[in-house]
Write a protein that holds these residues in place. Structure first.
Motif, PDB file in Angstrom:
ATOM      1  N   TYR A 458       0.971  -1.177   0.038  1.00  0.00           N
ATOM      2  CA  TYR A 458       0.262  -0.006  -0.364  1.00  0.00           C
ATOM      3  C   TYR A 458       0.705   1.252  -0.218  1.00  0.00           C
ATOM      4  N   PRO A 488     -10.559   0.914  -8.077  1.00  0.00           N
ATOM      5  CA  PRO A 488     -11.903   1.362  -7.739  1.00  0.00           C
ATOM      6  C   PRO A 488     -12.002   2.363  -6.732  1.00  0.00           C
ATOM      7  N   ALA A 489     -12.642   2.965  -6.290  1.00  0.00           N
ATOM      8  CA  ALA A 489     -12.500   4.070  -5.575  1.00  0.00           C
ATOM      9  C   ALA A 489     -12.131   4.126  -3.655  1.00  0.00           C
ATOM     10  N   ASP A 490     -12.736   3.186  -3.308  1.00  0.00           N
ATOM     11  CA  ASP A 490     -12.913   2.395  -2.171  1.00  0.00           C
ATOM     12  C   ASP A 490     -11.303   1.454  -2.172  1.00  0.00           C
ATOM     13  N   ARG A 491     -10.905   1.201  -2.541  1.00  0.00           N
ATOM     14  CA  ARG A 491      -9.260   0.764  -3.139  1.00  0.00           C
ATOM     15  C   ARG A 491      -8.351   1.804  -2.913  1.00  0.00           C
ATOM     16  N   LYS A 492      -9.019   2.995  -3.557  1.00  0.00           N
ATOM     17  CA  LYS A 492      -7.228   3.731  -3.163  1.00  0.00           C
ATOM     18  C   LYS A 492      -8.178   4.550  -2.036  1.00  0.00           C
ATOM     19  N   LYS A 493      -9.177   3.912  -1.530  1.00  0.00           N
ATOM     20  CA  LYS A 493      -9.063   4.826  -0.092  1.00  0.00           C
ATOM     21  C   LYS A 493      -8.665   3.904   1.297  1.00  0.00           C
ATOM     22  N   GLN A 494      -8.373   3.020   0.819  1.00  0.00           N
ATOM     23  CA  GLN A 494      -7.641   2.074   1.703  1.00  0.00           C
ATOM     24  C   GLN A 494      -6.507   2.281   1.679  1.00  0.00           C
ATOM     25  N   SER A 497      -6.130   4.957   3.320  1.00  0.00           N
ATOM     26  CA  SER A 497      -5.856   4.819   4.914  1.00  0.00           C
ATOM     27  C   SER A 497      -4.733   3.924   5.832  1.00  0.00           C
TER      28      SER A 497
END
Ligand code: SF4
Length: 507
Positions: A458, A488-494, A497
């Motif tokens: 990450y 996907p947007a949620d992968r980028k967000k994770q 974080s």
């Protein structure tokens, strides 16, 4: 007319320019162990032992040759540990008409000596360090008008100039660079090759005692010190490498095995960098081994490229870019160096292995330095000044002229691409391919995000995302940005974080 010849720790060679035409009957030679210089970084104990012991051995050889030698030891009460002060006193004491010094390897010492020459009553003559195979003038000419430099073309010119591995004006075997053959991993492990053991005399034993006592709080282990400290010993190390390790060096030079600090590496950098060995003798010995059919071309070419190409190239870059290079910080990183770089206390097995080996041996090979340690510090956004300070202190072969371009230019891309065509950033997959570290790691190299995922995975994408503005125009990065954009947007967000969580934890 008598000269006072100052020998710096990196000039321990009888053929160094300041000593070459010295007259033992008339000239004085001075060695000054500078405690002030040793205190600027947390230097590895073995690095200090090596430097002091080899200096003292070299001075003893000059005494045997009949030179009048003034030697100021670090423990001498009368030695202030300040170079300028002691040199000035020695000029007065000896009554010499001139001070002769081979140009120091680092910018700061050269500057200090130039400033001192304004104050001294006698001339300070700085001679070129012609042990390097490319002089500064030639390198400046080569680099003139170029916005960035690449080693490959410089290296080809050097091969032609010195006729190394050349046949009728062409590279032997038809290719200049055989790196593609040098990326294998020894799946079944390797058979370790015992290294040369050096007997320690009273000089070396005395220095080990001194360092254990006076530098007890410094980084690294003093135990099992086994570096060569004389030219004879260094030549024995070189010969042993050529005969026993060079044949396998090439194909496994990028591989990393837990507990195998040496693999097939030569470990002669420290001897080249303080003068115990000369570059051309190492190159010619390797070349001879190829022509005798004792080592394959990929090994010999790879070894020669490190000395004739990379080492000379890096030194040229250093002198062109200093003093600004020391301040370069392209990505504007300001994170402090994590504490575990000093104690190896981390769950990331690759870092633990490389740091522990560094702590024990004052050595790690180039892929450990670049693709594990450097890669992690690049991805984590650690301040280049802190990173340089660490690399300079912990490796016995590190001198600023070689360490700074390798770290600032290659490992951290902190010069914005003057030296490297793209950042040497990689996720865990590269380390897994080239090492056995991941097998015993607390993290899972296959996992991309989450608590158990390998942090390299990450941190890599977080590095790409947060430095988009600075590197997206680089053609060699375009595919990487396309891959990131498709996530996907949620992968980028994770990714963001997880990176924040991890970096906060190590702060
Ligand atoms: Fe290093 Fe990741 Fe492999 Fe662990 S899993 S050893 S952190 S690359």
């Amino acid at each position: 007319m008598s000269n006072l010849i100052l020998i710096l720790p990196e000039h321990l060679s009888r053929t160094v320019s300041s000593l070459r035409s010295a007259n033992p009957k008339e000239d004085f030679v001075i060695f000054i162990e500078c405690s002030k210089d040793w205190s600027t970084a947390n230097n590895h104990k073995k690095k200090i032992i090596y430097s002091l012991a080899s200096m003292r051995q070299f001075a003893a050889d000059l005494v045997k040759e009949g030179f009048k030698v003034e030697y100021l030891k670090i423990e001498d009460k009368k030695n202030s540990g300040i170079l300028e002060l002691e040199l000035e006193l020695a000029v007065k004491k000896t009554g010499c008409e001139k001070v002769v010094i081979t140009k120091p390897g680092d910018y700061k010492t050269a500057k200090r000596l130039r400033e001192l020459s304004q104050r001294l009553s006698v001339e300070i003559k700085l001679l070129e360090d012609d042990r390097f195979l490319c002089d500064e003038k030639s390198f400046n000419f080569y680099a003139k008008d170029k916005n960035n430099l690449r080693m490959e073309f410089f290296y080809r010119n050097m091969r032609k100039k010195f006729g190394i591995l050349m046949e009728s004006g062409k590279p032997v075997g038809g290719k200049w660079n055989l790196d593609a053959e040098n990326r294998k991993f020894p799946r079944g492990g390797i058979e370790s090759i015992p290294r040369v053991q050096h007997a320690q005399d009273q000089i070396t034993k005395g220095v080990i005692r001194l360092v254990k006592k006076s530098f007890a709080k410094n980084f690294g282990d003093a135990e099992d010190f086994n570096f060569a400290v004389t030219r004879t010993e260094a030549v024995a190390v070189l010969e042993h490498f050529i005969q026993n390790c060079l044949p396998s060096f090439g194909e496994y030079q990028d591989a990393m095995l837990a507990g195998e600090n040496e693999m097939f590496h030569s470990q002669i950098g420290l001897y080249l960098n303080n003068g115990l060995l000369a570059p051309l003798e190492c190159i010619q010995m390797a070349e001879k081994s190829f022509y005798a059919g004792l080592a394959p071309l990929n090994s010999v070419e790879g070894f020669i490229r490190q000395i004739l190409g990379w080492r000379e190239f890096i030194r040229g870059v250093y002198w062109i870019k200093m003093p600004d290079y020391a301040e370069a910080n392209f990505f504007e990183c300001d994170r402090p160096l994590p504490q575990f770089f000093w104690d190896g206390n981390t769950n990331m097995n690759c870092l633990k292995q490389c740091i522990s080996e560094t702590k024990r041996h004052a050595y790690a090979h180039h892929i450990q330095r670049l693709m594990v340690l450097g890669n992690f510090l690049l991805l984590s956004g650690v301040s280049p000044a802190e990173v340089n300070n660490w690399f300079l202190g912990v490796y016995a072969d590190a001198h600023e002229w070689v360490e700074l371009p390798n770290v600032t230019g290659m490992a951290l891309f902190a010069d914005g691409g003057y030296l490297a065509s793209k950042p040497y950033a990689a996720g865990g997959a590269y380390i897994n391919k080239m090492s056995d570290y991941c097998k015993s790691c607390a993290y899972n190299v296959k996992e991309k995000v989450g608590e158990d995922a390998c942090p390299f995975n990450y941190l890599y994408w977080d590095f790409i995302s947060r430095n988009r503005k600075k590197i997206s125009a680089n053609q060699r990065m375009s595919m990487i940005f396309r891959t990131y954009d498709k996530m996907p947007a949620d992968r980028k967000k994770q990714i963001a974080s997880d990176s924040r969580r991890f970096l906060d934890k190590i702060a």
